[in-house]
Design an enzyme around this catalytic site. Structure first.
Site, PDB file in Angstrom:
ATOM      1  N   ARG A   1       3.241   7.510  11.156  1.00  0.00           N
ATOM      2  CA  ARG A   1       2.713   7.034  12.539  1.00  0.00           C
ATOM      3  C   ARG A   1       2.716   7.895  13.480  1.00  0.00           C
ATOM      4  NH1 ARG A   1       1.473   3.182  10.317  1.00  0.00           N
ATOM      5  NH2 ARG A   1       2.267   1.083  10.270  1.00  0.00           N
TER       6      ARG A   1
ATOM      7  N   ASN B   1       0.696  -1.265   0.039  1.00  0.00           N
ATOM      8  CA  ASN B   1      -0.098  -0.059  -0.084  1.00  0.00           C
ATOM      9  C   ASN B   1       1.031   1.229  -0.094  1.00  0.00           C
ATOM     10  OD1 ASN B   1       0.683   0.088   2.484  1.00  0.00           O
ATOM     11  ND2 ASN B   1      -1.219  -0.531   3.408  1.00  0.00           N
TER      12      ASN B   1
ATOM     13  N   GLN C   1      -4.395   3.605  18.520  1.00  0.00           N
ATOM     14  CA  GLN C   1      -5.441   3.557  17.465  1.00  0.00           C
ATOM     15  C   GLN C   1      -6.428   2.145  18.099  1.00  0.00           C
ATOM     16  OE1 GLN C   1      -3.316   5.035  13.551  1.00  0.00           O
ATOM     17  NE2 GLN C   1      -3.987   2.890  13.434  1.00  0.00           N
TER      18      GLN C   1
ATOM     19  N   HIS D   1      -7.360   5.861  10.254  1.00  0.00           N
ATOM     20  CA  HIS D   1      -6.095   5.152   9.453  1.00  0.00           C
ATOM     21  C   HIS D   1      -6.740   4.564   8.350  1.00  0.00           C
ATOM     22  CE1 HIS D   1      -2.034   2.875  10.159  1.00  0.00           C
ATOM     23  NE2 HIS D   1      -2.341   3.492   8.843  1.00  0.00           N
TER      24      HIS D   1
HETATM   25  P1  NAD Z   1      10.146   1.884   3.382  1.00  0.00           P
HETATM   26  O1  NAD Z   1      10.944   0.788   4.203  1.00  0.00           O
HETATM   27  O2  NAD Z   1      10.408   1.612   1.881  1.00  0.00           O
HETATM   28  O3  NAD Z   1      10.849   3.374   3.553  1.00  0.00           O
HETATM   29  C1  NAD Z   1      11.298   3.836   4.875  1.00  0.00           C
HETATM   30  C2  NAD Z   1      12.411   4.694   4.790  1.00  0.00           C
HETATM   31  O4  NAD Z   1      12.697   5.285   6.200  1.00  0.00           O
HETATM   32  C3  NAD Z   1      13.541   3.982   4.504  1.00  0.00           C
HETATM   33  O5  NAD Z   1      14.196   4.931   3.257  1.00  0.00           O
HETATM   34  C4  NAD Z   1      14.551   4.510   5.754  1.00  0.00           C
HETATM   35  O6  NAD Z   1      15.815   4.345   5.099  1.00  0.00           O
HETATM   36  C5  NAD Z   1      13.948   5.743   6.274  1.00  0.00           C
HETATM   37  N1  NAD Z   1      14.193   5.963   7.614  1.00  0.00           N
HETATM   38  C6  NAD Z   1      14.117   4.845   8.708  1.00  0.00           C
HETATM   39  N2  NAD Z   1      14.450   5.439   9.821  1.00  0.00           N
HETATM   40  C7  NAD Z   1      14.939   6.691   9.585  1.00  0.00           C
HETATM   41  C8  NAD Z   1      15.350   7.968  10.270  1.00  0.00           C
HETATM   42  N3  NAD Z   1      15.758   7.661  11.574  1.00  0.00           N
HETATM   43  N4  NAD Z   1      15.600   9.146   9.567  1.00  0.00           N
HETATM   44  C9  NAD Z   1      15.354   9.219   8.275  1.00  0.00           C
HETATM   45  N5  NAD Z   1      15.045   8.184   7.477  1.00  0.00           N
HETATM   46  C10 NAD Z   1      14.650   6.824   8.122  1.00  0.00           C
HETATM   47  O7  NAD Z   1       8.668   2.093   3.885  1.00  0.00           O
HETATM   48  P2  NAD Z   1       7.596   2.737   3.263  1.00  0.00           P
HETATM   49  O8  NAD Z   1       6.651   1.641   2.412  1.00  0.00           O
HETATM   50  O9  NAD Z   1       7.903   3.791   2.316  1.00  0.00           O
HETATM   51  O10 NAD Z   1       6.550   3.061   4.504  1.00  0.00           O
HETATM   52  C11 NAD Z   1       7.298   3.781   5.449  1.00  0.00           C
HETATM   53  C12 NAD Z   1       6.266   3.757   6.782  1.00  0.00           C
HETATM   54  O11 NAD Z   1       4.873   4.530   6.225  1.00  0.00           O
HETATM   55  C13 NAD Z   1       5.755   2.475   7.119  1.00  0.00           C
HETATM   56  O12 NAD Z   1       6.789   2.051   8.146  1.00  0.00           O
HETATM   57  C14 NAD Z   1       4.498   3.075   7.949  1.00  0.00           C
HETATM   58  O13 NAD Z   1       4.849   3.446   9.412  1.00  0.00           O
HETATM   59  C15 NAD Z   1       3.930   4.067   7.250  1.00  0.00           C
HETATM   60  N6  NAD Z   1       2.801   3.483   6.251  1.00  0.00           N
HETATM   61  C16 NAD Z   1       1.828   3.784   6.707  1.00  0.00           C
HETATM   62  C17 NAD Z   1       0.479   3.543   5.938  1.00  0.00           C
HETATM   63  C18 NAD Z   1      -0.804   4.040   6.185  1.00  0.00           C
HETATM   64  O14 NAD Z   1      -1.772   3.231   5.841  1.00  0.00           O
HETATM   65  N7  NAD Z   1      -1.017   5.263   6.810  1.00  0.00           N
HETATM   66  C19 NAD Z   1       0.688   2.352   4.720  1.00  0.00           C
HETATM   67  C20 NAD Z   1       1.882   2.058   4.868  1.00  0.00           C
HETATM   68  C21 NAD Z   1       2.890   2.437   5.381  1.00  0.00           C
END
Ligand code: NAD
Length: 399
Positions: free
Chosen positions: A285, A147, A314, A333
């Site tokens: 988050r 997603n 949540q 959410h």
């Molecule tokens: P991803 O793993 O592709 O990307 C995460 C990125 O965060 C990576 O590039 C990583 O290097 C970076 N990162 C981690 N720690 C960091 C820090 N301290 N400082 C800077 N960058 C940092 O994941 P994604 O698919 O892009 O998803 C990211 C997040 O979005 C998920 O972990 C989740 O919490 C959230 N999400 C929310 C929904 C929703 O329905 N609202 C759905 C999917 C994901």
């Protein structure tokens, strides 16, 4: 025979749908970076139907029962009397979704001596105490990419909604008004603004790509730098710190996972470093932000708007200040659980279960924790530790 406990959100108040707004979903060939879509051997559901709520059962019942396993599906997840708590003692696999998370704290993991795997039917495994999972040797897996693009679309929608003052203008229509000046006194064009993403992983990078055609100046920070070719293609400026990015950005969007390094990264101190009147979009988050500092920044005008769909805990209690703060565009959410996304995360969950029961390796990109350490995406995007503290407050929610 294994017992699988699957925690899902409730069906619609009007009942489980018998018909839908559209007849089909577009066919996708793969994800933008070449990763393949989920590849279960079969599915027992109709893509485009509601799979994420209790009656949808992620389309898993037929498959699991045919193998002789027991599937318990419930929305009752919080508090000592919940079905989840009752079922922990002999559960082998717990499945839940970030939208309605089964908070798998160290205490709950300790109450589940047979627990082998925790699956997120979606993305983001911060609702599990990853430290406790590592110490107990429990595997944590999620459906990476299922997603990410859905969320990026939501970020674009919320960015435009805030900057152009859509929600307040819509409300004037509902109230029977024609109050042009009231609507536009807070309305701007996005064009020309500086837009920055905190993290440029799957979601953050997609947001950059989607927003580029609006004629904005792009910025990002991430602990992993994008390839030089991508930085050039998008003409995006890399920042080495949050402070450097927020100092210049009119719109800031958070797209990193929640883990001990990122918890509370937006607080009164860091908000003071934002441009006055910045917009903050958080679909990552809730706990990345200090709850009260966000409300105070909207009251004072330091932030012109805040939007997103993620809260902590949540479901958020009725008195959560983000429900009532000014100039917000919050939804429950939902961004990652469109019907389109549900078909992918249900298929991905099935793929993970097939691998587990057939003794085949789970794809590396789906792994967060394995063999007592962060693995796969977990090793790339998370840090060790626990981010579930305070989740018991979810039991205060009353429908
Ligand atoms: P991803 O793993 O592709 O990307 C995460 C990125 O965060 C990576 O590039 C990583 O290097 C970076 N990162 C981690 N720690 C960091 C820090 N301290 N400082 C800077 N960058 C940092 O994941 P994604 O698919 O892009 O998803 C990211 C997040 O979005 C998920 O972990 C989740 O919490 C959230 N999400 C929310 C929904 C929703 O329905 N609202 C759905 C999917 C994901």
């Amino acid at each position: 025979m294994a017992k699988i406990v699957c925690v899902l959100y409730d069906d619609p108040v009007s009942g489980y749908p018998s018909k839908y707004a559209r007849d089909d979903l577009p066919q996708l060939d793969g994800y933008p970076d070449g990763q393949s879509l989920p590849t279960p051997k079969a599915i027992d559901f109709q893509p485009g139907t509601l799979l994420g709520s209790v009656s949808g059962e992620l389309g898993l019942r037929k498959y699991l029962e045919a193998q002789g396993h027991q599937l318990v599906v419930t929305s009752s997840k919080d508090g000592a009397g919940s079905v989840l708590e009752r079922e922990l003692h002999d559960a082998e696999i717990i499945i839940s979704q970030p939208f309605w998370p089964a908070y798998m704290t160290a205490e709950r993991i300790a109450k589940a001596p047979r627990l082998k795997m925790i699956v997120t039917a979606g993305i983001g495994s911060d609702h599990t105490d990853l430290q406790a999972a590592m110490e107990r040797g429990v595997t944590v897996a999620e459906v990476t990419y299922c997603n990410s693009n859905s969320v990026a679309e939501h970020v674009v929608m919320m960015t435009l909604s805030l900057v152009r003052n859509y929600i307040e203008s819509y409300n004037w229509v509902i109230k029977g008004g024609w109050n042009i000046a009231d609507c536009v006194a807070r309305s701007y064009d996005l064009e020309g603004m500086n837009v920055g993403t905190v993290a440029a992983g799957r979601i953050g990078l997609r947001v950059l790509r989607l927003l580029k055609p609006f004629g904005v100046k792009l910025h990002y920070m991430d602990r992993h730098r994008l390839p030089e070719s991508v930085e050039k293609e998008l003409n995006v400026t890399h920042h080495g710190s949050l402070e450097s990015l927020t100092k210049v950005c009119d719109v800031v969007t958070l797209n990193c996972p929640l883990h001990p390094e990122t918890e509370n990264m937006i607080n009164a101190r860091t908000l003071a470093g934002f441009k006055r009147g910045a917009y903050l979009i958080n679909t990552a988050r809730g706990k990345l932000c200090d709850r009260d500092a966000i409300a105070a920044a909207l009251e004072s005008g330091q932030l012109a708007g805040y939007a997103g769909d993620v809260w902590f805990p949540q479901p958020a209690p009725a008195d959560h200040p983000w429900r009532k703060m000014p100039h917000h565009g919050m939804t429950p959410h939902i961004s990652g659980t469109s019907l389109s996304a549900q078909a992918r995360y249900a298929a991905g969950t099935r793929e993970i279960l097939e691998c587990y029961f057939e003794g085949r390796p789970i794809r590396n990109e789906y792994l967060i924790v394995q063999d007592g350490k962060l693995a796969g995406v977990g090793a790339h995007s998370y840090s060790a530790g626990n981010a579930t503290k305070g989740s018991e407050e979810a039991a205060r929610f009353k429908q």
